[in-house]
Design a protein around this motif. Sequence first.
Motif, mmCIF file in Angstrom:
data_model
loop_
_atom_site.group_PDB
_atom_site.id
_atom_site.type_symbol
_atom_site.label_atom_id
_atom_site.label_comp_id
_atom_site.label_asym_id
_atom_site.label_seq_id
_atom_site.Cartn_x
_atom_site.Cartn_y
_atom_site.Cartn_z
ATOM 1 N N GLN A 1 0.799 -1.229 0.000
ATOM 2 C CA GLN A 1 0.000 0.000 0.000
ATOM 3 C C GLN A 1 0.834 1.282 0.000
ATOM 4 O O GLN A 1 0.353 2.331 -0.428
ATOM 5 C CB GLN A 1 -0.925 0.032 1.229
ATOM 6 N N LEU A 2 2.057 1.216 0.498
ATOM 7 C CA LEU A 2 2.838 2.440 0.705
ATOM 8 C C LEU A 2 3.095 3.175 -0.610
ATOM 9 O O LEU A 2 3.476 2.570 -1.607
ATOM 10 C CB LEU A 2 4.177 2.101 1.367
ATOM 11 N N ILE A 3 2.899 4.491 -0.571
ATOM 12 C CA ILE A 3 3.170 5.360 -1.717
ATOM 13 C C ILE A 3 4.361 6.260 -1.359
ATOM 14 O O ILE A 3 4.349 6.949 -0.337
ATOM 15 C CB ILE A 3 1.949 6.226 -2.088
ATOM 16 N N ILE A 4 5.377 6.223 -2.212
ATOM 17 C CA ILE A 4 6.589 7.015 -2.022
ATOM 18 C C ILE A 4 6.434 8.357 -2.735
ATOM 19 O O ILE A 4 5.837 8.441 -3.810
ATOM 20 C CB ILE A 4 7.807 6.254 -2.593
ATOM 21 N N GLY A 5 6.989 9.407 -2.128
ATOM 22 C CA GLY A 5 6.959 10.706 -2.781
ATOM 23 C C GLY A 5 7.503 11.781 -1.860
ATOM 24 O O GLY A 5 7.932 11.497 -0.734
ATOM 25 N N PRO A 6 7.517 13.031 -2.317
ATOM 26 C CA PRO A 6 7.936 14.134 -1.448
ATOM 27 C C PRO A 6 7.056 14.206 -0.208
ATOM 28 O O PRO A 6 5.865 13.942 -0.262
ATOM 29 C CB PRO A 6 7.753 15.369 -2.338
ATOM 30 N N ASN B 1 -3.191 -7.159 7.000
ATOM 31 C CA ASN B 1 -2.803 -8.517 7.409
ATOM 32 C C ASN B 1 -1.631 -9.098 6.626
ATOM 33 O O ASN B 1 -1.704 -10.171 6.059
ATOM 34 C CB ASN B 1 -4.009 -9.474 7.293
ATOM 35 N N TYR B 2 -0.536 -8.359 6.589
ATOM 36 C CA TYR B 2 0.709 -8.919 6.057
ATOM 37 C C TYR B 2 1.883 -8.246 6.767
ATOM 38 O O TYR B 2 1.704 -7.266 7.489
ATOM 39 C CB TYR B 2 0.811 -8.753 4.538
ATOM 40 N N ASP B 3 3.078 -8.793 6.593
ATOM 41 C CA ASP B 3 4.267 -8.286 7.264
ATOM 42 C C ASP B 3 5.196 -7.608 6.265
ATOM 43 O O ASP B 3 5.181 -7.925 5.069
ATOM 44 C CB ASP B 3 5.030 -9.426 7.957
ATOM 45 N N ILE B 4 6.005 -6.679 6.776
ATOM 46 C CA ILE B 4 7.025 -6.057 5.949
ATOM 47 C C ILE B 4 8.380 -6.233 6.617
ATOM 48 O O ILE B 4 8.469 -6.408 7.836
ATOM 49 C CB ILE B 4 6.728 -4.561 5.720
ATOM 50 N N ASP B 5 9.426 -6.188 5.826
ATOM 51 C CA ASP B 5 10.798 -6.377 6.298
ATOM 52 C C ASP B 5 11.466 -5.015 6.393
ATOM 53 O O ASP B 5 11.599 -4.309 5.388
ATOM 54 C CB ASP B 5 11.554 -7.294 5.327
ATOM 55 N N ALA B 6 11.911 -4.638 7.596
ATOM 56 C CA ALA B 6 12.482 -3.300 7.809
ATOM 57 C C ALA B 6 13.741 -3.093 6.976
ATOM 58 O O ALA B 6 13.964 -2.009 6.422
ATOM 59 C CB ALA B 6 12.782 -3.090 9.290
ATOM 60 N N ASN B 7 14.588 -4.116 6.878
ATOM 61 C CA ASN B 7 15.828 -3.961 6.112
ATOM 62 C C ASN B 7 15.549 -3.858 4.616
ATOM 63 O O ASN B 7 16.236 -3.122 3.898
ATOM 64 C CB ASN B 7 16.774 -5.122 6.408
ATOM 65 N N VAL B 8 14.545 -4.597 4.133
ATOM 66 C CA VAL B 8 14.137 -4.469 2.726
ATOM 67 C C VAL B 8 13.599 -3.057 2.474
ATOM 68 O O VAL B 8 13.888 -2.439 1.430
ATOM 69 C CB VAL B 8 13.074 -5.531 2.375
#
Length: 563
Positions: A66-71, A276-283
Amino acid sequence: MPGLGSLFSYERKNLSYDMKAGLSVAAVALPVSIAYAELTGVGAIAGLYSTILPLIAYALFGSSRQLIIGPDTATCAVIAAVVTPLAFGDPVLRWQLVIIMTLMIGGWCILASRLHLGALADLLSRPILIGLLNGISFTIIIDQIGKASGFKFEASGFIERLIELPMMMITSAHVNTVLVSLATLVILIVIKKFKSRWPAPLIAVVIMTFCSWLINFESYDISIIGHITSEGLPLSSWNSFEIGLSRELVVPSINIAVICFVSMMITARSFAAKNNYDIDANVEFRALGIANIVAGLSQGFVVSGTSSRTAVNDANGGKTQLVSIIAAVIIGIVVIFLLSPLQFIPVCVLGIVLIYSSWSLIDLKSIFQLRNRNRDAFYLSLVTLLAVLIIGIIPGMGLAVLLGLLLFLRTVFRPSEQLLGVDGAGLIHTIKMDVNPIPNVMIYRFNSPLTYFNIAYFKRRVLTLIDESPTPIKWVIVDAVPSFTYPDVSVLSGVEELIRAFKVRDAVLVLAGRKGTLERWFSDMHIDLDKNHLELVSDLYLAVRMIQSKDQMDDGSGSSSSS
């Protein structure tokens, strides 16, 4: 590339959701990216450059769907605070410094990923972030009021501008500019109230840009962005760049990299938990680094995870990273084919969009809610807010991190402690009304790992509690699980000294937990312990049962001898 794997196994049923979300994200990102370029102090085209390729890079390398990257508001404000004094009013040099800082931030993020420093996501505590975001939001609002009113502040600090504001509004405000700003604000508020899911910033910018073209705002002395070139920063202008200025960016770029990562992880984790999912901080660290390097190489500026655009994505049902790619393609089409209409955007409209966005980030309620939950967190958040407003964003941020570190060290140096007892069911709890101490026994918990700098305090507290006890203490059970976490020679030597003090007091020290580990540590350090005044057991309950057994044996032997 986690995102690439997701795209290869893409399910067609998600396409309609991702298309809708991608269009919505692009609609919000377009005006906001241009506004953030104004905030950073570089050309409007840089805002669009900072959005297109970084979106695609994160879609391939990120682990959040879901994350959107931007300024981002906070990072753009911090960058502006760093590069403005170094640029000396030169717009080309300012853009160069922004690009170099963006590349540095990307490099730091990739290095942190290689070193598995994803735990840095917890470096900036939530109280610090709350105070920091509130402080930055107030700073942006005051700064943009000048643009929205058609004047420039003479002062540079927040407090000075706040004092200067009433007089500037009376003597220097441009009436036509103020009217355009108020009209823009009305559009934003009305859409928010009646059609909250519509892209209010885009609609407001489109309407006012059309009015600017139709009425010719410039003829009324209302500033507009002006001609936007897609060529960006000419490569030849780098010949005059002084490489020594890069040294001034090293430390600030590290600070901004940490802020970007921490704020991104807060957003990414919250939406990952929701879906309901996990993310990897180093990734995520690596993906953020790659996205920033791509932004710098495409002559853009720093990007991070954006909570507002991520919320738009989630609210419109975005399922995968394809949303970012769709949004990037739409913005790219605007840059290639529809760039010329953007020149009519009034500067004051972008100022209002920034004020509107920053106002939504102000959350003083969260700061004051901390007062009842955790006084230290409340004061830390409040001091961070005041520091940013009084001494500036960069020094305020540094002071906040320093204060957070000092609070942590205080917690480790002088942690909380508990005396434990047994309730009616035989369970061990903190001593209170229905939990009583065991006669002749003190059960002690030290809520911090023992290290060379708090072992003396630990010894002093244990001996003080024994000496001040209203009843004689024969046994002292120490919960070893939270305290003995690694073999510090100072700690083990301190235990040896504590046993000698127990011998004088005719008491026995019982370390409950980590029995095998403690035996190995003492053996490896060649520390000989007085077995008559030290017992190692596996846990607190075994320690209590052992003491009860020995006391019964002593009572039995005493009764036999008397008879």
